[in-house]
Design an enzyme around this catalytic site. Structure first.
Site, PDB file in Angstrom:
ATOM      1  N   ASP A 125     -22.310   9.022  -9.827  1.00 16.80           N
ATOM      2  CA  ASP A 125     -22.762   9.657 -11.065  1.00 16.80           C
ATOM      3  C   ASP A 125     -22.547   8.644 -12.188  1.00 16.80           C
ATOM      4  OD1 ASP A 125     -22.818  10.894 -13.514  1.00 16.80           O
ATOM      5  OD2 ASP A 125     -21.678  12.650 -12.903  1.00 16.80           O
ATOM      6  N   CYS A 159     -16.801  20.323 -19.108  1.00 17.32           N
ATOM      7  CA  CYS A 159     -17.489  20.563 -17.814  1.00 17.32           C
ATOM      8  C   CYS A 159     -16.721  19.908 -16.672  1.00 17.32           C
ATOM      9  CB  CYS A 159     -18.931  20.066 -17.844  1.00 17.32           C
ATOM     10  SG  CYS A 159     -19.905  20.805 -19.141  1.00 17.32           S
ATOM     11  N   GLN A 162     -21.780   8.379 -17.443  1.00 16.07           N
ATOM     12  CA  GLN A 162     -20.925   7.743 -18.452  1.00 16.07           C
ATOM     13  C   GLN A 162     -20.794   6.239 -18.227  1.00 16.07           C
ATOM     14  OE1 GLN A 162     -19.898   9.275 -21.078  1.00 16.07           O
ATOM     15  NE2 GLN A 162     -20.160  11.421 -20.500  1.00 16.07           N
ATOM     16  N   HIS A 186     -17.550  15.667 -13.055  1.00 19.83           N
ATOM     17  CA  HIS A 186     -18.209  16.629 -13.945  1.00 19.83           C
ATOM     18  C   HIS A 186     -18.802  17.737 -13.073  1.00 19.83           C
ATOM     19  CE1 HIS A 186     -21.467  18.002 -16.629  1.00 19.83           C
ATOM     20  NE2 HIS A 186     -20.789  17.460 -17.617  1.00 19.83           N
ATOM     21  N   LYS A 188     -27.466   9.663 -23.141  1.00 22.67           N
ATOM     22  CA  LYS A 188     -26.143   9.111 -23.472  1.00 22.67           C
ATOM     23  C   LYS A 188     -26.220   7.595 -23.658  1.00 22.67           C
ATOM     24  CE  LYS A 188     -23.793  12.462 -20.477  1.00 22.67           C
ATOM     25  NZ  LYS A 188     -23.435  13.559 -21.348  1.00 22.67           N
TER      26      LYS A 188
END
Ligand code: C6P
Length: 411
Positions: free
Chosen positions: A198, A364, A201, A123, A224
């Site tokens: 990261d 993104c 997600q 991302h 999220k």
């Protein structure tokens, strides 16, 4: 086993009817998840009964606010497998967490010629901060390629003795690919480098343990994973947090201040300059309680079931191309696709008229779009409250959109 019909009752927004009375089918949880009543109530309760600034006042409300905020930190740290809550910095987003590492570690440590390995599926949040740091330090960005079937090309991992940092998503927000973070951490460490994962997600959908992943920095979003917007976190090994420079200067992040200079507060407060997002972080603590009660094993099993059915149903639609791994066990419930000559934005608009909320665009992740050879994709993403009926509704809506387009009825 998780029953989404029961789970849905906890999410008031899912009772909404939209666009002329159609039941809302929310398929955009990768952008932001919906919030259960327990989270909404935790935020309301804070404002109705305990609202005060944290770590400052000695009066009752200030003490209560501080206790709630620090309890939330301990819960969130525990949820990502971090026994020491001091290593968990509250941030407003995953983006802020990564910028904190880029600004506080990268700017301090990186030298000309040092290499930052970044996967082609990152991302922009895990790319742009490193572009900015590379521009200022002379460090160099190195691309970690993605295979045609949507995995990281591990044999071509460009990790060398010049590598200082490897940046990798736990799960791709476009392809759904679950990356082998542990394997990459070991490769990074063997080369003398660190690894930043990261988890934006990943954490909402996978049982996560930063120690088992072997990462050095771990960034994630709260919104999220059922938490409020304006919540998120950075976990890092405590010795790295000690070594890093603070990112924001101001109140609360200092120990002592003279007119010309200052010394820093202890971790994590050194990184929480100014009044933090108190209510949002407390709400994130409530989201963690909710997910723990569901059980992350059940969350994952439910999503594998939805993803398996969605891959089957969407593959049966003529002219529809799905990007990312075909095996639902190796990916999350994020499905990006392209339908014939229909621009994803048009597709999302047509589906919206039927009450289905999907995302369209570059997500993104423009370098990944270039790798896939598309300007954009449509994307459906699932969470704990989605049902097999939602998946069927998606397949029916896409089939009907395709028929309308090929017959020219859309024009
Ligand atoms: N992806 C999506 O629709 P923030 O916005 O800072 O909370 O999260 C940024 C971010 C970082 N990494 C990954 C892998 C992400 O998916 C996201 C957010 C959303 O895909 C909004 S663009």
């Amino acid at each position: 086993m998780l029953d989404p019909k029961i789970v849905r009752k906890d999410f008031p927004i899912l009772d909404r009817h939209v666009r002329g009375g159609k039941p809302l089918v929310y398929l955009d949880s990768a952008a932001t998840s919906q919030k259960p009543s327990r989270v909404i109530e935790a935020v309301a309760d804070f404002y109705e009964r305990h609202n005060a600034n944290v770590h400052r006042g000695v009066y009752l409300l200030a003490e209560e606010a501080t206790v709630l905020y620090e309890e939330a930190r301990a819960k969130v740290a525990g949820f990502v497998g971090a026994p020491d809550p001091r290593a968990l910095v509250f941030t407003k987003s995953c983006t802020e967490a990564i910028n904190m590492v880029a600004g506080g570690w990268g700017r301090k440590v990186l030298r000309p010629g040092d290499e930052i390995v970044i996967t082609e599926m990152e991302h922009h949040s895990n790319l742009i901060p490193w572009q900015m740091v590379a521009r200022d330090t002379g460090a160099v960005l190195v691309r970690f390629p993605v295979t045609d079937d949507g995995f990281l090309d591990i044999p071509r991992a460009p990790i060398t003795e010049r590598t200082r940092l490897v940046c990798v998503a736990q799960m791709s927000n476009v392809l759904g690919t679950i990356n082998p973070v542990r394997e990459l951490s070991e490769a990074a460490h063997a080369a003398g480098a660190l690894l930043l994962c990261d988890g934006a997600q990943g954490v909402p959908h996978l049982e996560t343990d930063v120690a088992a992943l072997g990462c050095d920095f771990f960034a994630f979003s709260g919104h999220k994973m059922l938490g409020p917007t304006g919540s998120g976190g950075l976990w890092a090994r405590p010795e790295l947090l000690e070594e890093m420079d603070p990112f924001l200067g101001g109140g609360e992040m200092i120990r002592e201040v003279w007119f010309e200079r200052a010394t820093w507060n202890e971790i994590p407060y050194k990184f929480e300059g100014g009044t933090p997002a108190i209510a949002s972080s407390i709400g994130l603590g409530a989201a963690v309680d909710y997910l723990r009660d569901l059980g992350m094993g059940s969350v994952r099993a439910h999503e594998v079931g939805l993803t398996r059915r969605a891959l089957e149903a969407l593959s049966a639609i003529e002219g529809l191309t799905i990007h990312g791994p075909a095996d639902p066990e190796r990916r999350g419930g994020v499905i990006s696709f392209w339908l014939d000559d229909v621009h994803p934005h048009d597709l999302a608009t047509i589906l919206d008229a039927d009450g289905l909320a999907i995302r369209a665009g570059h997500h993104c992740a423009q370098p990944l779009m270039r790798r896939l050879g598309v300007p954009a994709t449509a994307r459906a993403s699932f969470y704990v409250y989605n049902t097999l009926e939602d998946v069927e509704a998606l397949a029916v809506a896409l089939q009907s959109a395709r028929e309308r387009f090929s017959s020219g009825a859309w024009l």
